[in-house]
Design an enzyme around this catalytic site. Structure first.
Site, PDB file in Angstrom:
ATOM      1  CG  HIS A   1      30.760  29.122   4.669  1.00  0.00           C
ATOM      2  ND1 HIS A   1      30.204  29.381   3.443  1.00  0.00           N
ATOM      3  CD2 HIS A   1      30.940  30.326   5.251  1.00  0.00           C
ATOM      4  CE1 HIS A   1      30.056  30.684   3.281  1.00  0.00           C
ATOM      5  NE2 HIS A   1      30.485  31.285   4.375  1.00  0.00           N
TER       6      HIS A   1
ATOM      7  CG  ASN B   1      -3.024  -5.434  13.237  1.00  0.00           C
ATOM      8  OD1 ASN B   1      -2.235  -6.095  12.588  1.00  0.00           O
ATOM      9  ND2 ASN B   1      -4.104  -4.872  12.696  1.00  0.00           N
TER      10      ASN B   1
ATOM     11  CG  LEU C   1      -1.745  -1.288   1.430  1.00  0.00           C
ATOM     12  CD1 LEU C   1      -2.685  -1.139   2.612  1.00  0.00           C
ATOM     13  CD2 LEU C   1      -2.520  -1.654   0.165  1.00  0.00           C
TER      14      LEU C   1
ATOM     15  N   GLY D   1      -1.066   6.802  -0.139  1.00  0.00           N
ATOM     16  CA  GLY D   1      -1.354   7.973   0.676  1.00  0.00           C
ATOM     17  C   GLY D   1      -0.292   9.058   0.580  1.00  0.00           C
TER      18      GLY D   1
ATOM     19  N   GLY E   1      -4.395  -1.504  18.244  1.00  0.00           N
ATOM     20  CA  GLY E   1      -5.267  -2.628  17.964  1.00  0.00           C
ATOM     21  C   GLY E   1      -4.567  -3.886  18.445  1.00  0.00           C
TER      22      GLY E   1
ATOM     23  N   GLY F   1      -9.479   4.065   3.066  1.00  0.00           N
ATOM     24  CA  GLY F   1      -9.215   2.971   3.995  1.00  0.00           C
ATOM     25  C   GLY F   1      -8.409   1.848   3.380  1.00  0.00           C
ATOM     26  CB  THR F   2      -6.262  -0.667   5.028  1.00  0.00           C
ATOM     27  OG1 THR F   2      -7.221  -0.920   6.072  1.00  0.00           O
ATOM     28  CG2 THR F   2      -5.202   0.279   5.568  1.00  0.00           C
TER      29      THR F   2
ATOM     30  CD  GLN G   1      -6.965   3.755  -1.547  1.00  0.00           C
ATOM     31  OE1 GLN G   1      -5.781   3.944  -1.264  1.00  0.00           O
ATOM     32  NE2 GLN G   1      -7.868   3.447  -0.628  1.00  0.00           N
TER      33      GLN G   1
END
Length: 396
Positions: free
Chosen positions: A311, A163, A6, A9, A135, A83-84, A78
């Site tokens: 410098h 997760n 993925l 984004g 999660g 969302g995933t 996408q």
């Protein structure tokens, strides 16, 4: 197994660095962030990479092309970041058989991705001290599974396994990718996981190390991780009067002038020029065609391609975007007098970086006037400028 990576984004929490470069394509050592994920998938045996793209898609296409490291690469667009699960569903026409899903803005322990593929259906997890912030995997018969659910930020976590957002799905999951929107209006991959759990035994695969690279200081951490794995290699033009200690890589076409001291891990990329009499130390990436001038010190920083640090300047614990011009005598402060963690603005809110030392994040094209002073945790948006002798204490 095909691996869906993925990379659609923008990465709004990474701004200003992601204003014109998608977050997965920001530099981590010798390649973009997403390339580390793709490499891990290939080393685990993926026979095709499917990159889900969207924001600044051509940047991703130009880097990976139709084939990467001898493995075919295909692309799925996408249209809007919803969302995933929506992202994976965009790749559905490219899938057949079991497939893996990996985040292009995460760094994974490569050996664990190999185990993930072998254990399909499976999900990667990382042991955390405070699981209620994540999660959390719920498992049957102890931490080795099988997984019975994923609970989002539970008050009483059933395990300490967070997760890590890497999955190996059975072929049947292709038919389960169209899930309803969640309360926050996104189509979540965890809903697909829930369906897999109903139909199969899903194995948890524990990562030794994992990093979600979402904010600028995490890009620093990603470079600290990957630069530390480099093996010393000197291919460029290095003066006999320069001193290179430890794991230092000077690529072909790079120049290191007399009087320079480089303490690894450090990577000096093709076309970069360092010195004379400069000091580079502490997990530093000097990007392609960047210039580090006379008597400059750069410490634990990312200097992006085309950037010039003139410098008598000091840059510490900072991330400089592309084509930044740091005027002579510019000094970056990276430590508070009270030793408290440095705070940084993310999406309008000042948050702790968790770092005692953190300097400046400068977007593409920033220019500082000579003798500018920059305070810790400062954000300079792309194209911002400072006046000569100015002390900058607030974002601009």
């Amino acid at each position: 197994m095909k691996a869906v990576v993925l990379a659609a984004g923008q990465g709004t929490r990474m701004r200003p660095l992601s204003e014109s470069v998608p977050k997965p394509m920001l530099p981590v050592a010798d390649r973009p962030l997403a390339a580390h994920t793709v490499d891990a998938a290939i080393e685990a045996g993926a026979d095709e990479i499917v990159l889900v793209i969207g924001y600044e898609a051509e940047t991703v296409r130009d880097y990976f092309g139709p084939e990467y490291r001898g493995v075919p690469v295909s692309y799925a667009v996408q249209e809007r970041q919803a969302g995933t699960a929506d992202a994976v569903n965009a790749a559905r026409d490219h899938l057949e058989g079991p497939f893996a899903v990996l985040n292009g803005d995460n760094l994974y322990d490569p050996a664990a991705i190999d185990r993930l593929f072998d254990a399909c259906p499976a999900v990667c997890a990382i042991e955390v001290a405070e699981p209620s912030n994540y999660g959390v995997l719920q498992t049957d018969r102890g931490p080795d599974g099988p997984v019975t659910g994923i609970i989002e930020k539970p008050d009483e976590p059933p395990t300490n396994l967070a997760n890590a957002g890497a999955y190996a799905f059975p072929a049947e999951a292709q038919e389960w990718l169209e899930v309803p929107a969640s309360e926050r209006g996104e189509h979540e991959i965890t809903d697909v996981v829930a369906r897999v759990i109903e139909e199969f035994d899903m194995t948890p695969v524990t990562l030794e190390r994992w990093l979600d690279v979402g904010r600028p200081w995490e890009l620093l951490e990603a470079n600290e991780w990957k630069l530390a794995t480099l093996e010393r290699r000197i291919d460029g033009d290095v003066s006999d009067d320069a001193t290179l200690d430890g794991s230092v890589v000077v690529e072909d076409g790079a120049t290191v002038e007399p009087g320079v001291v480089i303490e690894g891990p450090a990577l000096i990329r093709e076309g970069a020029e360092v010195g004379p009499n400069a000091y580079v130390r502490g997990a530093t990436l000097i990007g392609r065609d960047a210039e580090i001038g006379h008597a400059v010190e750069v410490k634990n920083s990312v200097v992006s391609p085309g950037t010039s640090v003139s410098h008598l300047s000091y840059v510490g614990d900072s991330v400089l975007g592309r084509n930044v011009n740091v005027g002579a005598g510019t000094n970056v402060a990276n430590l508070r007098h009270d030793d408290a963690d440095i705070r940084f603005t993310v999406k309008g809110e000042r948050v702790s970086t968790g770092r005692r030392k953190f300097g400046v994040v400068a977007g593409d094209g920033v220019k500082t006037g000579i003798n500018t002073s920059l305070t810790p945790g400062l954000k300079l948006e792309g194209g911002a400028t400072t006046r000569p002798g100015e002390a900058v204490e607030r974002d601009r």
